[in-house]
Enzyme design. Structure first.
Site, PDB file in Angstrom:
ATOM      1  N   LYS A   1       0.856  -1.184   0.000  1.00 59.82           N
ATOM      2  CA  LYS A   1       0.000   0.000   0.000  1.00 59.82           C
ATOM      3  C   LYS A   1       0.891   1.234   0.000  1.00 59.82           C
ATOM      4  O   LYS A   1       1.713   1.417   0.900  1.00 59.82           O
ATOM      5  CB  LYS A   1      -0.914  -0.006   1.224  1.00 59.82           C
ATOM      6  CG  LYS A   1      -1.773   1.249   1.322  1.00 59.82           C
ATOM      7  CD  LYS A   1      -2.852   1.105   2.358  1.00 59.82           C
ATOM      8  CE  LYS A   1      -3.643   2.402   2.479  1.00 59.82           C
ATOM      9  NZ  LYS A   1      -4.723   2.275   3.467  1.00 59.82           N
TER      10      LYS A   1
ATOM     11  N   LYS B   1      -2.183  -1.409  -3.821  1.00 60.26           N
ATOM     12  CA  LYS B   1      -3.071  -0.252  -3.716  1.00 60.26           C
ATOM     13  C   LYS B   1      -2.272   1.024  -3.737  1.00 60.26           C
ATOM     14  O   LYS B   1      -1.273   1.095  -3.027  1.00 60.26           O
ATOM     15  CB  LYS B   1      -3.851  -0.353  -2.406  1.00 60.26           C
ATOM     16  CG  LYS B   1      -4.736   0.816  -2.088  1.00 60.26           C
ATOM     17  CD  LYS B   1      -5.400   0.612  -0.765  1.00 60.26           C
ATOM     18  CE  LYS B   1      -6.308   1.776  -0.469  1.00 60.26           C
ATOM     19  NZ  LYS B   1      -6.924   1.661   0.835  1.00 60.26           N
TER      20      LYS B   1
END
Ligand code: PBG
Length: 325
Positions: free
Chosen positions: A196, A249
């Site tokens: 992330k 992400k």
């Protein structure tokens, strides 16, 4: 002109194009993020995410029924916590009567087959808007992990099928796995947000949950977007610690990472087509600068082509509508 090979032959008509198409989207590809609010009959459009709403639980339950009827099989829950419940321990996150825990139960009661995934991170419960506990201006790792374990167990106790830690603390996947095992939640999965990145594209999401960091940024825990090898390191470690599904992400500026992660691990890979990526398409379409439906399909297909087995996206319902057209 004599040509031995003419590549345009397999592009001649939609019939042949559809026969040789390599990537096909289906309802099984999508995870639908849902924003849940307190109250009754509340449906608030998120200003920076036109067409997307934060709903009270009664409205959410009806929404989940509709999603299931459309063929969508997984939801990813986020709740907006009241300001007075926020503190620096995040303890509301494992309140067994908290909005998240009530939501999991209500959704599982209404649509038992819907696969319920839950966000695990302290930011919606943190008075500082950070994903962890703050001490002397630092986000402390190990105490935060203890809180995330309690949070995960409480989601499992409420009936969650899979917890999804989105916080990027070190060691949390192994600790959550151990916590679930010790409490006999042996069928509860972990979808780790393993790579992330610290991204400006989370802005609209933080509007949706009123969870923007009160000081500083998230760069001491989320990854530097300049890094590629680090994503493999993070992801491989999460698989070793027990992640069932890993995630990259955001998605669009990270299609190369999705592919590399897909090649590096032997668990399903998900990608999160995040709020800012949604907002950009909405804004350009509103101005008449792009065709919204075409942009949605091109973007989602590109994420799957890059290697994502699953895509969390605010466009899931649109994609089904377009696919059924
Ligand atoms: C926070 C969290 C964020 C998102 C999911 N979980 C934002 C952040 O890290 O600040 C972003 C989702 C989106 O932008 O659509 N734990």
């Amino acid at each position: 002109m004599y040509l031995q090979r003419r590549n345009r032959i397999t592009r001649k008509s939609e019939a042949i194009r559809s026969m040789v198409r390599e990537t096909i989207l289906t309802p099984d590809d999508f995870i639908v993020p849902l924003f849940i609010d307190e109250g009754e009959n509340v449906k608030t459009e998120i200003t920076s995410m036109p067409g997307y709403y934060r709903n009270s639980l009664d409205v959410t339950v009806n929404e989940v029924k509709e999603l299931w009827s459309m063929g969508l099989k997984a939801v990813l829950l986020f709740v907006k916590s009241k300001d007075e419940l926020k503190d620096n321990t995040g303890k509301e996150a494992w309140n067994k009567d908290g909005l998240m825990q009530r939501s999991i139960k209500a959704i599982k009661d209404a649509v038992p087959e819907m696969y319920v995934m839950t966000d695990v991170a302290l930011d919606p419960y943190s008075s500082y808007g950070h994903d962890g506990i703050v001490k002397d201006g630092q986000i402390v790792n190990d105490e935060t992990v203890e809180a995330l374990v309690k949070m995960s167990i409480s989601h499992a106790a409420a009936g969650a099928d899979m917890v999804a830690p989105s916080d990027m603390m070190d060691g949390r996947i192994g600790a959550i796995r151990k916590g679930l095992e010790e409490n006999n939640f042996i069928n509860v999965g972990i979808m780790s947000y393993s790579a992330k990145y610290a991204s400006c594209f989370y802005g609209p999401f933080r509007d949706a949950l009123d969870s923007a960091p009160g000081f500083g940024d998230k760069k001491t825990y989320q990854m530097d977007y300049a890094n590629r090898i680090e994503a493999i390191k993070e992801t491989v470690m999460d698989v070793e610690e027990g992640a069932d599904i890993v995630m990259v992400k955001p998605a669009l500026s990270y299609l190369d990472i999705i592919r590399e992660v897909k090649n590096a691990v032997n668990v399903p890979v998900s990608a999160y087509n995040i709020s800012g990526e949604y907002a950009m398409i909405k804004a350009a379409a509103e101005k008449g600068w792009i065709n919204e439906d075409k942009a949605i399909m091109e973007v989602l297909t590109s994420i799957k082509r890059a290697g994502a087995d699953l895509i969390a996206t605010y466009f899931a319902k649109d994609a089904i509508r377009i696919l059924n057209h």
